[in-house]
Write a protein that holds these residues in place. Structure first.
Motif, PDB file in Angstrom:
ATOM      1  N   SER A 116      -3.345  -8.627  -0.932  1.00  0.00           N
ATOM      2  CA  SER A 116      -3.557  -9.558   0.174  1.00  0.00           C
ATOM      3  C   SER A 116      -2.508 -10.660   0.203  1.00  0.00           C
ATOM      4  O   SER A 116      -2.253 -11.252   1.239  1.00  0.00           O
ATOM      5  CB  SER A 116      -4.952 -10.164   0.102  1.00  0.00           C
ATOM      6  OG  SER A 116      -5.117 -10.830  -1.115  1.00  0.00           O
ATOM      7  N   LYS A 117      -1.891 -10.954  -0.948  1.00  0.00           N
ATOM      8  CA  LYS A 117      -0.840 -11.965  -0.963  1.00  0.00           C
ATOM      9  C   LYS A 117       0.306 -11.506  -1.857  1.00  0.00           C
ATOM     10  O   LYS A 117       0.080 -10.879  -2.890  1.00  0.00           O
ATOM     11  CB  LYS A 117      -1.375 -13.295  -1.506  1.00  0.00           C
ATOM     12  CG  LYS A 117      -2.204 -14.059  -0.504  1.00  0.00           C
ATOM     13  CD  LYS A 117      -2.698 -15.362  -1.055  1.00  0.00           C
ATOM     14  CE  LYS A 117      -3.555 -16.077  -0.020  1.00  0.00           C
ATOM     15  NZ  LYS A 117      -4.128 -17.309  -0.518  1.00  0.00           N
ATOM     16  N   GLU A 158      -2.078 -11.527  -5.094  1.00  0.00           N
ATOM     17  CA  GLU A 158      -3.534 -11.509  -5.018  1.00  0.00           C
ATOM     18  C   GLU A 158      -3.971 -10.212  -4.357  1.00  0.00           C
ATOM     19  O   GLU A 158      -3.307  -9.711  -3.460  1.00  0.00           O
ATOM     20  CB  GLU A 158      -3.991 -12.698  -4.167  1.00  0.00           C
ATOM     21  CG  GLU A 158      -5.352 -13.250  -4.506  1.00  0.00           C
ATOM     22  CD  GLU A 158      -5.596 -14.516  -3.694  1.00  0.00           C
ATOM     23  OE1 GLU A 158      -5.125 -15.582  -4.111  1.00  0.00           O
ATOM     24  OE2 GLU A 158      -6.230 -14.412  -2.628  1.00  0.00           O
ATOM     25  N   TRP A 159      -5.090  -9.672  -4.827  1.00  0.00           N
ATOM     26  CA  TRP A 159      -5.594  -8.428  -4.267  1.00  0.00           C
ATOM     27  C   TRP A 159      -6.901  -8.686  -3.535  1.00  0.00           C
ATOM     28  O   TRP A 159      -7.708  -9.512  -3.964  1.00  0.00           O
ATOM     29  CB  TRP A 159      -5.813  -7.397  -5.372  1.00  0.00           C
ATOM     30  CG  TRP A 159      -4.533  -6.829  -5.881  1.00  0.00           C
ATOM     31  CD1 TRP A 159      -3.949  -5.660  -5.485  1.00  0.00           C
ATOM     32  CD2 TRP A 159      -3.665  -7.388  -6.886  1.00  0.00           C
ATOM     33  NE1 TRP A 159      -2.758  -5.466  -6.161  1.00  0.00           N
ATOM     34  CE2 TRP A 159      -2.567  -6.505  -7.030  1.00  0.00           C
ATOM     35  CE3 TRP A 159      -3.693  -8.535  -7.664  1.00  0.00           C
ATOM     36  CZ2 TRP A 159      -1.524  -6.729  -7.918  1.00  0.00           C
ATOM     37  CZ3 TRP A 159      -2.647  -8.774  -8.552  1.00  0.00           C
ATOM     38  CH2 TRP A 159      -1.578  -7.875  -8.666  1.00  0.00           C
ATOM     39  N   GLY A 160      -7.094  -7.972  -2.438  1.00  0.00           N
ATOM     40  CA  GLY A 160      -8.332  -8.117  -1.683  1.00  0.00           C
ATOM     41  C   GLY A 160      -9.454  -7.309  -2.307  1.00  0.00           C
ATOM     42  O   GLY A 160      -9.297  -6.708  -3.372  1.00  0.00           O
ATOM     43  N   SER A 161     -10.594  -7.288  -1.647  1.00  0.00           N
ATOM     44  CA  SER A 161     -11.778  -6.637  -2.201  1.00  0.00           C
ATOM     45  C   SER A 161     -11.557  -5.138  -2.398  1.00  0.00           C
ATOM     46  O   SER A 161     -11.999  -4.560  -3.377  1.00  0.00           O
ATOM     47  CB  SER A 161     -12.972  -6.880  -1.277  1.00  0.00           C
ATOM     48  OG  SER A 161     -12.617  -6.528   0.041  1.00  0.00           O
ATOM     49  N   SER A 210      -6.533  -3.667  -2.190  1.00  0.00           N
ATOM     50  CA  SER A 210      -5.258  -3.751  -1.482  1.00  0.00           C
ATOM     51  C   SER A 210      -4.659  -5.144  -1.692  1.00  0.00           C
ATOM     52  O   SER A 210      -5.366  -6.119  -1.917  1.00  0.00           O
ATOM     53  CB  SER A 210      -5.463  -3.493   0.012  1.00  0.00           C
ATOM     54  OG  SER A 210      -6.346  -4.452   0.518  1.00  0.00           O
ATOM     55  N   ASP A 252       0.887 -14.531   2.848  1.00  0.00           N
ATOM     56  CA  ASP A 252      -0.271 -13.736   3.192  1.00  0.00           C
ATOM     57  C   ASP A 252       0.192 -12.404   3.761  1.00  0.00           C
ATOM     58  O   ASP A 252       0.969 -12.384   4.703  1.00  0.00           O
ATOM     59  CB  ASP A 252      -1.041 -14.514   4.278  1.00  0.00           C
ATOM     60  CG  ASP A 252      -2.520 -14.349   4.103  1.00  0.00           C
ATOM     61  OD1 ASP A 252      -2.895 -13.408   3.388  1.00  0.00           O
ATOM     62  OD2 ASP A 252      -3.267 -15.156   4.665  1.00  0.00           O
ATOM     63  N   ALA A 289      -2.334  -9.755   4.017  1.00  0.00           N
ATOM     64  CA  ALA A 289      -3.548  -9.016   4.351  1.00  0.00           C
ATOM     65  C   ALA A 289      -3.569  -8.694   5.844  1.00  0.00           C
ATOM     66  O   ALA A 289      -3.300  -9.543   6.685  1.00  0.00           O
ATOM     67  CB  ALA A 289      -4.772  -9.843   3.992  1.00  0.00           C
ATOM     68  N   GLY A 290      -3.867  -7.440   6.146  1.00  0.00           N
ATOM     69  CA  GLY A 290      -3.991  -7.030   7.544  1.00  0.00           C
ATOM     70  C   GLY A 290      -2.675  -6.818   8.257  1.00  0.00           C
ATOM     71  O   GLY A 290      -2.649  -6.444   9.417  1.00  0.00           O
ATOM     72  N   SER A 293       0.875  -1.168   0.000  1.00  0.00           N
ATOM     73  CA  SER A 293       0.000   0.000   0.000  1.00  0.00           C
ATOM     74  C   SER A 293       0.911   1.217   0.000  1.00  0.00           C
ATOM     75  O   SER A 293       2.126   1.080  -0.053  1.00  0.00           O
ATOM     76  CB  SER A 293      -0.898  -0.016   1.236  1.00  0.00           C
ATOM     77  OG  SER A 293      -0.116   0.219   2.382  1.00  0.00           O
TER      78      SER A 293
END
Lengths: 162, 398
Positions: free
Chosen positions: B378-379, B370-373, B376, B393, B395-396, B262
């Protein structure tokens, strides 16, 4: 080993616009005279500070903007002898605390001087003549604990040789 | 925390890694002149096709997600654009006009051009010439004085960042008439004819720049160098010195690759064999956490979990005797090292002679997987000299 001989060919021999070692380093903006005056002043400061047992102050002073590059041999010798004075007059129990107060840049410079000291150990009149190997190794060990292996890598990559 | 997924695709280093549009296919080069395309099948990756057109080591691969084209570049000074047809992938030669090895390649975000960095102190920006039906290149030469080691595109399709062996990172304009429309002004510059230098930044202790990356907005440039530094540049306005140039002198071994998760987070990985998260803003950045958690320490990291590709990997041979022989061979140790990890950033070795990290050698490539919803990341995926591909991973994580 004939098949590796080609690796020694100077492929830039016929190239006019080659990158030279000197091009990778920007000269010190202070100029040789400025550097020498600075080194003299700092070396004096260090002696006063060491006499007052202010090791942290002395170390911070000598490791800020140290002389590098060509034409600064005298300033370099002054800085090294001042630094050796500090290394020799610090109790080993105080080293770790002293190192933690240095900025990362100062830590890198100190590491560079430690290696320089080790390089000079063998020769009698060398740069490491006045400081013993065991002192250097103690400082090196403590500095690596504080600043990590990154600090050593930076000594190897930096072309502004101290 | 979910465990990272590790796949052994090759026994040697992976020298170029690019994922296909839907992330179920990956193109890699196993440190030779061939490109292998693997397809994900459940828990394994299966070899689908081998592309051989280059005659020397392939240095980089890039796969365009929308137009589904692959571009490869190699030490043979050539690049090929591969298009997918009913008969498989078909190559088209690119006129690079360089006299040294090509080192890196990347499609632009709009996929209408790509840039190739090279040892010829040149960046070739390539676009398709409709009239002649081939790919032509335009060169950025000045002020490059050494090998270009990495490149990255700004999201506006015009600006290009480059990391070089002269310990500098540059931002150039790669505007090509008739292809690009006039770009919106950015923090990097307003008028940007081809070759304009929009920024020039040095690493703090003379390390050559291994990788450059723009943040998702394009307003931040990050670069990692061989002096173990992680640098972030916040430009202020064209021609003015940057608003902030943050150089972290890290205590670890040098990072070889980085990617933005990000605007406030990056993941960098390199000779420490583990991806590390850094976070911050223009007031300062700091290392936050390693994705390879040391909780795995004690059990042989990944040893049992690594899934071999169809090519077969050491996973099958992972017995004590094999490992003992392997350490004797590769490290000159008669017996596996005891699990005495060295202090201060040194790499820890387990009792079986394997590293405690999932990767068993330097990580040379990292990218978002991989992108989250919310858009952003996520992986992220890493690949290294150990021939492993690992998905992590993020994410978060901050």
């Amino acid at each position: 080993m004939a098949e590796y001989a080609f690796r020694k060919i100077d492929i830039d021999a016929l190239d006019e616009d080659t990158l030279l070692r000197e091009d990778l380093v920007e000269p010190d903006p202070r100029g040789p005279d400025g550097v020498l005056a600075d080194a003299k002043r700092k070396s004096g400061e260090v002696r006063t500070a060491v006499a007052q047992n202010n090791i942290a102050g002395a170390l911070a002073a000598i490791l800020s903007d140290p002389p590098y590059g060509a034409d600064v041999d005298e300033a370099r010798a002054l800085t090294i002898s001042a630094l050796q004075l500090i290394l020799n007059s610090t109790r080993s129990s105080e080293i770790a605390a002293t190192l933690k107060n240095l900025t990362p840049e100062q830590q890198d410079h100190l590491m560079s001087y430690l290696y320089k000291g080790m390089a000079g150990l063998g020769s009698k009149s060398g740069a490491g003549g006045e400081v013993s190997g065991s002192v250097l190794l103690t400082w090196h060990e403590k500095l690596t604990e504080v600043a990590g292996v990154g600090c050593i890598v930076r000594v190897m990559t930096d072309r502004r040789t101290l | 925390m979910s465990t990272p997924e590790a796949f052994q695709l090759s026994l040697g280093p992976l020298t170029g890694v690019a994922f296909g549009p839907d992330r179920t296919e990956v193109a890699i080069s196993p440190n030779n002149n061939e490109v292998q395309i693997y397809k994900k099948a459940g828990e394994t990756w299966d070899l689908q096709q081998t592309l051989s057109e280059h005659d020397k080591l392939i240095t980089a691969i890039s796969w365009a997600p929308q137009t589904n084209r692959i571009v490869t570049c190699s030490q043979d000074r050539n690049a090929y654009v591969w298009t997918h047809t009913a008969q498989g992938w078909k190559p088209a030669l690119v006129l690079l006009r360089i006299n040294r090895a090509a080192t890196c390649v990347k499609w632009s975000p709009k996929e209408d051009k790509f840039a190739v960095g090279s040892g010829a102190r040149t960046i070739a920006v390539c676009s398709f010439d409709e009239e002649n039906n081939w790919w032509v290149s335009k060169h950025i030469k000045k002020p490059l004085r050494s090998t270009v080691l990495s490149i990255d595109w700004h999201p506006n399709n015009v600006l290009l960042a480059a990391g070089t062996a002269e310990s500098k990172a540059y931002v150039f304009s790669a505007f090509i008439k008739n292809i690009d429309s006039k770009p919106e002004p950015t923090v990097w510059g307003e008028r940007v004819p081809f070759g304009t230098i929009c920024g020039e930044f040095s690493s703090p202790a003379g390390g050559w720049v291994h990788d450059v990356a723009f943040s998702p907005s394009g307003d931040i440039l990050g670069f990692v160098a061989h002096d173990s530094s992680v640098n972030l540049v916040y430009p202020s306005s064209p021609g003015a010195p940057p608003q902030a140039l943050i150089s972290l002198r890290t205590s670890a071994l040098p990072y070889l690759s980085l990617t933005f998760v990000s605007e406030n987070t990056i993941v960098a990985a390199g000779h420490d064999c583990q991806p590390v998260l850094f976070s911050g803003d223009e007031s300062g950045w700091a290392m936050s956490t390693s994705l390879d958690s040391k909780s795995a320490a004690g059990k042989p990291a990944a040893g049992g979990r690594v899934v071999s590709g169809s090519g077969g990997g050491p996973g099958r041979l992972n017995s004590d005797a094999f490992n003992a022989f392997k350490t004797a061979d590769s490290r000159g140790q008669a017996r596996p090292a005891s699990s005495a990890g060295s202090a201060s950033g040194g790499i820890e070795v387990g009792a079986d002679g394997l590293l405690l990290t999932v990767h068993q050698n330097s990580i040379t490539h990292i990218e978002a997987y991989e992108w989250g919803s919310g858009g952003s990341v996520s992986k992220v995926v890493t690949a290294g000299k150990d021939g492993r591909l690992v998905i992590w991973d993020v994410a978060g994580k901050k």
